[in-house]
Design a protein around this motif. Structure first.
Motif, PDB file in Angstrom:
ATOM      1  N   THR A   1     -42.910 -32.969  -7.321  1.00 42.40           N
ATOM      2  CA  THR A   1     -42.016 -31.887  -6.916  1.00 42.40           C
ATOM      3  C   THR A   1     -42.707 -30.935  -5.940  1.00 42.40           C
ATOM      4  N   ILE A   2     -43.886 -30.476  -6.324  1.00 45.37           N
ATOM      5  CA  ILE A   2     -44.594 -29.547  -5.437  1.00 45.37           C
ATOM      6  C   ILE A   2     -45.055 -30.298  -4.177  1.00 45.37           C
ATOM      7  N   ASP A   3     -45.589 -31.480  -4.398  1.00 42.52           N
ATOM      8  CA  ASP A   3     -46.040 -32.319  -3.281  1.00 42.52           C
ATOM      9  C   ASP A   3     -44.963 -32.490  -2.220  1.00 42.52           C
ATOM     10  N   ASN A   4     -43.756 -32.752  -2.706  1.00 42.58           N
ATOM     11  CA  ASN A   4     -42.666 -32.976  -1.760  1.00 42.58           C
ATOM     12  C   ASN A   4     -41.886 -31.694  -1.456  1.00 42.58           C
ATOM     13  N   ALA A   5     -42.307 -30.603  -2.094  1.00 43.15           N
ATOM     14  CA  ALA A   5     -41.577 -29.336  -1.980  1.00 43.15           C
ATOM     15  C   ALA A   5     -40.086 -29.542  -2.237  1.00 43.15           C
ATOM     16  N   LYS A   6     -39.818 -30.296  -3.269  1.00 42.61           N
ATOM     17  CA  LYS A   6     -38.436 -30.616  -3.615  1.00 42.61           C
ATOM     18  C   LYS A   6     -38.283 -30.564  -5.121  1.00 42.61           C
ATOM     19  N   THR A   7     -37.225 -29.977  -5.588  1.00 41.50           N
ATOM     20  CA  THR A   7     -36.980 -29.991  -7.030  1.00 41.50           C
ATOM     21  C   THR A   7     -36.597 -31.410  -7.431  1.00 41.50           C
ATOM     22  N   TRP A   8     -36.541 -31.579  -8.742  1.00 42.11           N
ATOM     23  CA  TRP A   8     -36.149 -32.901  -9.250  1.00 42.11           C
ATOM     24  C   TRP A   8     -34.753 -33.268  -8.757  1.00 42.11           C
ATOM     25  N   ASN A   9     -33.824 -32.321  -8.892  1.00 42.96           N
ATOM     26  CA  ASN A   9     -32.452 -32.558  -8.417  1.00 42.96           C
ATOM     27  C   ASN A   9     -32.424 -33.050  -6.974  1.00 42.96           C
ATOM     28  N   ASP A  10     -33.312 -32.475  -6.187  1.00 44.64           N
ATOM     29  CA  ASP A  10     -33.307 -32.807  -4.768  1.00 44.64           C
ATOM     30  C   ASP A  10     -34.086 -34.081  -4.473  1.00 44.64           C
ATOM     31  N   GLY A  11     -34.634 -34.687  -5.518  1.00 47.26           N
ATOM     32  CA  GLY A  11     -35.320 -35.962  -5.296  1.00 47.26           C
ATOM     33  C   GLY A  11     -36.832 -35.858  -5.332  1.00 47.26           C
ATOM     34  N   GLY A  12     -37.360 -34.765  -5.849  1.00 44.97           N
ATOM     35  CA  GLY A  12     -38.807 -34.547  -5.824  1.00 44.97           C
ATOM     36  C   GLY A  12     -39.648 -35.577  -6.560  1.00 44.97           C
ATOM     37  N   THR A  13     -39.153 -36.059  -7.692  1.00 46.49           N
ATOM     38  CA  THR A  13     -39.985 -36.976  -8.484  1.00 46.49           C
ATOM     39  C   THR A  13     -39.735 -38.426  -8.081  1.00 46.49           C
ATOM     40  N   LYS A  14     -40.562 -39.301  -8.642  1.00 46.23           N
ATOM     41  CA  LYS A  14     -40.460 -40.715  -8.307  1.00 46.23           C
ATOM     42  C   LYS A  14     -39.239 -41.356  -8.962  1.00 46.23           C
ATOM     43  N   TYR A  15     -38.936 -40.951 -10.197  1.00 41.35           N
ATOM     44  CA  TYR A  15     -37.852 -41.612 -10.927  1.00 41.35           C
ATOM     45  C   TYR A  15     -36.700 -40.650 -11.232  1.00 41.35           C
ATOM     46  N   HIS A  16     -35.511 -41.215 -11.167  1.00 42.53           N
ATOM     47  CA  HIS A  16     -34.303 -40.476 -11.541  1.00 42.53           C
ATOM     48  C   HIS A  16     -33.432 -41.412 -12.351  1.00 42.53           C
ATOM     49  N   LYS A  17     -33.090 -40.990 -13.524  1.00 44.61           N
ATOM     50  CA  LYS A  17     -32.381 -41.941 -14.377  1.00 44.61           C
ATOM     51  C   LYS A  17     -31.218 -41.274 -15.094  1.00 44.61           C
ATOM     52  N   ILE A  18     -30.197 -42.068 -15.341  1.00 46.45           N
ATOM     53  CA  ILE A  18     -29.123 -41.659 -16.245  1.00 46.45           C
ATOM     54  C   ILE A  18     -29.082 -42.718 -17.334  1.00 46.45           C
ATOM     55  N   THR A  19     -29.243 -42.301 -18.579  1.00 45.37           N
ATOM     56  CA  THR A  19     -29.158 -43.317 -19.632  1.00 45.37           C
ATOM     57  C   THR A  19     -27.703 -43.603 -19.923  1.00 45.37           C
ATOM     58  N   VAL A  20     -27.395 -44.877 -19.973  1.00 48.37           N
ATOM     59  CA  VAL A  20     -26.042 -45.296 -20.316  1.00 48.37           C
ATOM     60  C   VAL A  20     -26.137 -45.916 -21.699  1.00 48.37           C
ATOM     61  N   GLN A  21     -25.640 -45.164 -22.669  1.00 46.84           N
ATOM     62  CA  GLN A  21     -25.895 -45.517 -24.054  1.00 46.84           C
ATOM     63  C   GLN A  21     -24.737 -46.314 -24.631  1.00 46.84           C
ATOM     64  N   GLY A  22     -24.952 -47.601 -24.752  1.00 44.66           N
ATOM     65  CA  GLY A  22     -23.930 -48.444 -25.354  1.00 44.66           C
ATOM     66  C   GLY A  22     -23.721 -48.052 -26.805  1.00 44.66           C
ATOM     67  N   SER A  23     -22.473 -47.765 -27.162  1.00 45.47           N
ATOM     68  CA  SER A  23     -22.187 -47.262 -28.512  1.00 45.47           C
ATOM     69  C   SER A  23     -21.127 -48.114 -29.184  1.00 45.47           C
ATOM     70  N   GLY A  24     -21.276 -48.271 -30.481  1.00 41.78           N
ATOM     71  CA  GLY A  24     -20.267 -49.008 -31.248  1.00 41.78           C
ATOM     72  C   GLY A  24     -20.444 -50.514 -31.178  1.00 41.78           C
ATOM     73  N   LEU A  25     -21.684 -50.940 -30.984  1.00 42.94           N
ATOM     74  CA  LEU A  25     -21.937 -52.369 -30.776  1.00 42.94           C
ATOM     75  C   LEU A  25     -21.438 -53.245 -31.926  1.00 42.94           C
ATOM     76  N   ALA A  26     -21.806 -52.896 -33.158  1.00 42.31           N
ATOM     77  CA  ALA A  26     -21.434 -53.774 -34.277  1.00 42.31           C
ATOM     78  C   ALA A  26     -19.920 -53.842 -34.444  1.00 42.31           C
ATOM     79  N   SER A  27     -19.228 -52.759 -34.140  1.00 41.21           N
ATOM     80  CA  SER A  27     -17.760 -52.804 -34.214  1.00 41.21           C
ATOM     81  C   SER A  27     -17.232 -53.873 -33.262  1.00 41.21           C
ATOM     82  N   VAL A  28     -17.843 -53.958 -32.093  1.00 45.19           N
ATOM     83  CA  VAL A  28     -17.403 -54.949 -31.113  1.00 45.19           C
ATOM     84  C   VAL A  28     -17.770 -56.357 -31.574  1.00 45.19           C
ATOM     85  N   ILE A  29     -18.995 -56.523 -32.047  1.00 48.72           N
ATOM     86  CA  ILE A  29     -19.424 -57.865 -32.488  1.00 48.72           C
ATOM     87  C   ILE A  29     -18.528 -58.340 -33.635  1.00 48.72           C
ATOM     88  N   ASP A  30     -18.338 -57.481 -34.624  1.00 44.45           N
ATOM     89  CA  ASP A  30     -17.532 -57.882 -35.778  1.00 44.45           C
ATOM     90  C   ASP A  30     -16.098 -58.197 -35.356  1.00 44.45           C
TER      91      ASP A  30
END
Ligand code: SF4
Ligand code: SF4
Lengths: 779, 300
Positions: free
Chosen positions: A521-550
């Motif tokens: 962030t400081i190195d690039n003078a950019k906040t995280w939102n603006d892309g400062g860090t190397k990684y940006h992730k959104i977790t997509v949490q699969g929910s209700g798996l066993a209900s679907v399997i059953d």
């Protein structure tokens, strides 16, 4: 044995009034609100922090060796009112307005204590290693060097970010200096020569670490705490990933041990004090139990957020990471059994058996320790673009979200309700609970609120897929399922990209304290939102798996194998919510093959569902997007909420009933014992899944004695060698839990694993308690 | 070949070393008064009925060809066993698990398939498969077939037996057995007869012969107050087994009343089967009878 002072401190916490509030924060926020209004966002943020840290009280508790607390009071009605009014002023605005200030906010309850000009998320790891190795002065030097670079000077947003960050560093540094002075002052007043010497030592150390790198194990922990504390309690950073403490503290530990200035016992006590500090700043309640008086009342920020920390695991080059400190951290957790911190032990093939037994022993005693598996996590993270040089550092923050310490910026998630695309597949994209009819699909199925909070609420429609009449097997149905999953994920990607563009416009340069301590962030003078860090992730949490399997298993059994009815007929019955087909409902619910019983063909349906989910997540990832989606299997405790929006399902679940929880089989349906359960779960393709819990309740009789421990340890080890991802275990009997409901006073410290966090059982709401009681009991 | 099995329990950690799968066969030639597996005794299929789970849905009444299920004039649901021929139809139709059929004829293949599922757990823990019962030796052909094949898979085989069978039968299965869990109830034959319905001479003779074979032995003694819980009995047992060359240890299993509820579900009375649970101190004291002969002993 736990030192008496710590034991007493914990006791005191259990009796703490839930109204106790660090009110100074609110007071100084009010005072400073208009003072810095005219300044740029980042500078204003820094000034607000400085104003507060310059003024808050600096309590030092008797006998403690690790200092850093905040002063709590019981607010008067008037004070409470002020806080409530502020929340309203700040956030009772249209969602579109909220979005311009903040893209993601988890829940309204969570948002309301965080002012729009001074909000933080936490839910990440700071560069803890950098902090103790470079010291605050190191950060200031780097920021100052950056500030004079032409590219920064000429870019107003960049310049103000760097300026704001520098103010923050100095503010924290001054705060630690003030603590040094306070310790010195108290030393001078102190009549006990032993304590006096201790306080002087603390003063000297704090003065040093207020700027410079830590020189000892104690100074390293002290510095971390004096940063964690204001960041949580003032800035509102919840749920830090403290990451691999047994690794980054190890050089200090080793040097101190070698030079003889530290004994193992002293190190252990410091760790215990550190744990106690984490626990002590929480409000005694459970944020997931909204109905509790304590949860309703609290005006505290980050009021019951546990911090995660990671132990063990492989090091770069696949070298084993368990060291002497790992043992001490586990031992402290076993002694204390607190809900905070939330400890993740990383398993790897060939992990030291002695260490493993120690971990399992603590787990069977209900210490807050969960286990993740390097064997699957490392390839899984790599599958979504994490590079070899970074992957070994992985850890988690609450609830069970994967995190690359210091390299990414915080909590963004979508609970992807896996049961929805099934319902859509069965109904040609229609949502029977609120049919859309011939109306066209709206631009996105995700309302703005759903995008900001991450839960899929209300109706969701899909694309028109083939009529179920035309399909001839479960694989055909899975193909329809895939099309619906794809539709929903593509939709989400499109919608969130628009939001991110909006964020880039409105939120650019909006610094949060987190940005000051990340890599890049400081190195690039950019906040995280603006892309400062190397990684940006959104977790997509699969929910209700066993209900679907059953559900799929029931369709296979009833429709395609037994040919008792057509799928069309079954769908019709589901849309009537089983009215007039009560017998069938019970049969589907109780007598069909279910996930969690080591039935290979059923489990393989699970594998197919997860593969579809992962394929489709991967499909909507691309290097052209800043954010990568990481699939996890985790519903947290929201499986009840999510179930509300799903109609009756072929597993005999009524419309609106809860879905299955996290990775677990549907409640009460795993009846073949622990190995069968674990074998089923281990068949899921976890080398593509980046997190999520498997809750298991084990009866104390199954793990008692030495033999019980050995078998328990081997059971879990085998599960992980077979490719399981995670376990979190409660060793407690139904009778004990029922007794705890009746006699709460006798069970004050019974700490249980809920989903991504732990809670003291008696502080949970009745509903959450019952949920836990009803989990399958494995004997 | 088929065996008559009433339960296969996985993650079993008290029937021999390590994590095991225990196959319980049905049919027994002892009648231990304290038996906590009453469903294991009869060599025939039986129907268990748990009225507390019954929701009065009426399905069983609909399908039963002999009218064994009905509502009496008090409005209570009744299961009249004397009319039942164990066809199993009601069980298949009871969705609430109020009716359970005990005992099924299983192919060795089927049993082995289940046993194989946990093979990694056995390997990592030094576990394996255990035959228990009932009396497995009453189905020696079946036991032998399963054991021969699990042995070939490298699985550790344990046989839980009361050894009240002709020696030749034991000798027949022994080549594939790694461990015998030998149940000894009482050293005095009259006591034994009174408590289990059979004298103990043949059992003891078999025990001695077993001890001369290349097979590990764990002696298991249920401790039942008023029956065999005397130091005299334990001392005699210790004397008897102390020279067994491959005796791994003695396990003392305190009587518990967990099986009592099962009696009524089978339409039997549990009165005879109820005893006190021996105290911890008592168990320790009895254990000392073995340790003084340097016999490893553990109390469950
Ligand atoms: S079928 Fe089962 S639940 Fe229904 S009446 Fe018979 S025993 Fe009761
Ligand atoms: S097993 Fe057959 S005969 Fe016996 S009660 Fe059930 S249905 Fe009737």
């Amino acid at each position: 044995m736990l030192p008496k002072r710590i034991e007493q401190s914990i006791e005191k916490w259990f009796d703490k009034d839930y109204r106790a509030t660090f009110y100074e924060r609110i007071e100084y926020l009010v005072e400073s609100e208009h003072r810095y209004e005219k300044l740029s966002y980042a500078v204003r943020y820094g000034k607000t922090l400085e104003y507060t840290l310059d003024r808050i009280s600096l309590p030092i508790e008797a006998e403690e060796k690790l200092i850093g607390s905040v002063k709590e009071i019981i607010p008067t009605d008037e004070q409470k009112e002020i806080a409530e009014k502020l929340s309203k002023e700040w956030w009772e605005i249209a969602p579109e307005e909220i979005q311009k200030k903040i893209l993601w906010f988890y829940s309204y309850g969570w948002l309301k204590r965080r002012p729009p000009w001074f909000y933080s998320f936490g839910h990440l790891a700071l560069d803890w290693e950098g902090i103790i190795q470079k010291g605050l002065a190191g950060y200031i030097t780097e920021a100052e060097a950056k500030a004079v670079e032409t590219s920064v000077k000429e870019d107003e947003k960049k310049a103000s970010f760097i300026e704001g960050a520098t103010i923050c560093y100095r503010a924290i540094s001054k705060y630690i200096q003030r603590y040094a002075a306070q310790a010195k002052f108290e030393a001078e007043k102190c009549n006990d020569p032993g304590r006096k010497a201790e306080l002087l030592k603390i003063a000297e150390s704090c003065a040093h670490i207020s700027e410079k790198p830590a020189r000892s194990f104690y100074e390293a922990i002290q510095l971390i705490w004096l940063i964690v504390l204001p960041l949580m309690k003032v800035c509102g950073c919840g749920v830090f990933n403290l990451s691999r403490m047994d690794q980054y503290l190890y050089p200090f530990f080793k040097a101190d041990m070698e030079s003889g200035v530290l004994t193992e016992q002293e190190a252990l006590e410091l760790i215990e004090e550190f744990y106690n500090k984490n626990n002590d700043i929480m409000t005694p309640t459970d944020h997931m139990s909204q109905e509790l008086d304590a949860t309703k009342y609290t005006i505290e920020v980050a009021y019951d957020d546990p911090n995660y920390l990671t132990l063990g695991g492989l090091l770069k080059g696949d070298k084993p990471g368990v060291n002497e400190l790992s043992y001490l951290f586990v031992e402290a957790a076993h002694h204390m059994k607190l809900r905070n911190p939330f400890i993740v032990v990383r398993y790897y093939k060939g992990i030291d058996r002695k260490f493993w037994l120690k971990v399992c022993d603590a787990i069977r005693d209900n210490a807050t320790i969960v286990v993740y598996n390097d064997i699957t996590m490392i390839p899984a993270l790599k599958a979504y673009g994490v590079e070899e040089e970074d992957v070994y550092s992985y850890g988690f923050y609450g609830c069970n979200d994967p995190n690359l310490p210091a390299q990414e910026g915080g909590l963004r998630q979508l609970w992807f309700n896996l049961a929805r695309p099934l319902e859509l597949a069965l109904n040609q994209g229609e949502y029977p609970m609120a049919p859309k009819g011939d109306k066209p699909l709206s631009e996105t199925q995700y309302s703005l609120e759903d995008r900001m909070i991450g839960l899929m609420t209300g109706p969701y429609y899909g694309i028109k897929t083939a009529d179920v009449e035309s399909i001839h097997g479960v694989d055909d149905l899975l193909e329809l399922y895939r099309q619906q999953v794809r539709f929903l994920l593509e939709d989400y990607r499109k919608a969130i990209e628009k939001d991110i563009a909006l964020e880039a416009e409105y939120n650019a340069g909006r610094m949060r304290i987190e940005d000051c301590f990340l890599q890049g962030t400081i190195d690039n003078a950019k906040t995280w939102n603006d892309g400062g860090t190397k990684y940006h992730k959104i977790t997509v949490q699969g929910s209700g798996l066993a209900s679907v399997i059953d559900s799929l298993a029931a369709v296979e059994e009833l429709v395609f194998k037994n040919k008792e009815m057509t799928l069309k007929e079954l769908v019709h019955i589901l849309n009537q919510n089983f009215e007039g087909s009560e017998f069938l409902q019970v049969r589907l619910n109780r007598k069909m093959p279910k996930f969690g019983n080591d039935i290979q063909w059923v489990d393989e349906l699970g594998k197919k569902v997860v593969d579809i989910f992962c394929d489709e997540v991967a499909r909507v990832n691309s290097s052209k997007y800043l954010y990568t989606f990481y699939p996890t299997l985790s519903s947290d405790r929201d499986f009840t909420t999510m179930g509300k929006y799903v109609g009756a399902t072929p597993d005999g679940r009524f419309a609106g009933d809860k879905l299955s929880e996290n990775q677990s089989p549907t409640e009460g349906s795993d009846v073949n014992g622990l190995t069968a359960l674990l074998n089923s779960v281990a068949r899921l393709p976890f080398n593509r899944i980046t997190g999520g819990p498997l809750n298991i309740k084990v009866h104390p009789s199954a793990v008692k004695g030495n033999n019980g421990l050995e078998m328990f340890a081997t059971l879990l080890q085998t599960f992980f060698d077979k490719g399981g991802l995670q376990v979190q275990i409660n060793v407690v009997s139904k009778e004990q839990l029922l007794d705890a409901q009746r006699n709460p006073n006798r069970y004050k410290n019974l700490c249980v694993r809920v989903t991504g966090y732990s809670a003291y059982f008696i502080q949970m709401g009745k509903k959450a308690q019952d949920e836990l009681i009803n989990r399958t009991e494995n004997k | 070949m088929k065996g008559f099995v009433f339960n296969i329990q996985r993650f079993s950690i008290n029937d021999g070393p390590g994590i095991r799968t225990t196959v319980f066969v049905k049919g027994c030639n002892l009648r231990c008064r304290w038996c906590h597996n009453p469903e294991s005794i009869s060599p025939k299929q039986e129907i268990q009925y748990f009225p507390e789970k019954c929701v009065m849905c009426g399905k069983c009444m609909e399908v039963c060809p002999t009218g064994a299920h009905f509502i009496n004039h008090f409005g209570e649901k009744v299961f009249d066993r004397s009319k039942c021929n164990c066809c199993g139809l009601c069980v298949q139709n009871c969705l609430y698990d109020a009716l359970i059929q005990v005992g099924s004829y299983m192919e060795a293949d089927e049993v082995i398939e289940t046993v194989k599922k946990d093979i990694e757990y056995y390997r990592n823990s030094g576990g394996g498969v255990t035959f228990s019962g009932g009396e497995p030796m009453l189905q020696k052909e079946f036991v032998k077939e399963v054991f021969d094949r699990t042995k070939a898979l490298g699985i550790h085989n344990a046989l839980d037996t009361a050894a009240n069978v002709p020696w030749g039968d034991l000798e027949y299965v022994l080549p594939s057995v790694d461990l015998v869990l030998l149940d000894l109830k009482a050293m005095d034959s009259a006591v034994h007869q009174q408590a289990t319905g059979v004298p103990n001479e043949r059992i003891l003779e078999n025990a001695v012969k077993l001890s001369q074979k290349e097979v590990d032995i764990i002696v298991r003694i249920p401790v039942v107050p008023g029956i065999n819980d005397t130091e005299g009995n334990m001392n005699k047992t210790a004397e008897f087994i102390k020279d067994f060359k491959r005796l791994a240890r003695v396990e003392l299993l305190p009587y518990h009343d967990m099986g009592v509820d099962k009696y009524s579900s089978l339409g039997k009375s549990a009165n005879e089967a109820v005893f006190e649970t021996p105290s911890r101190e008592k168990m320790e004291k009895l254990a000392a009878c073995f340790s003084k002969h340097n016999i490893a002993v553990c109390v469950e």
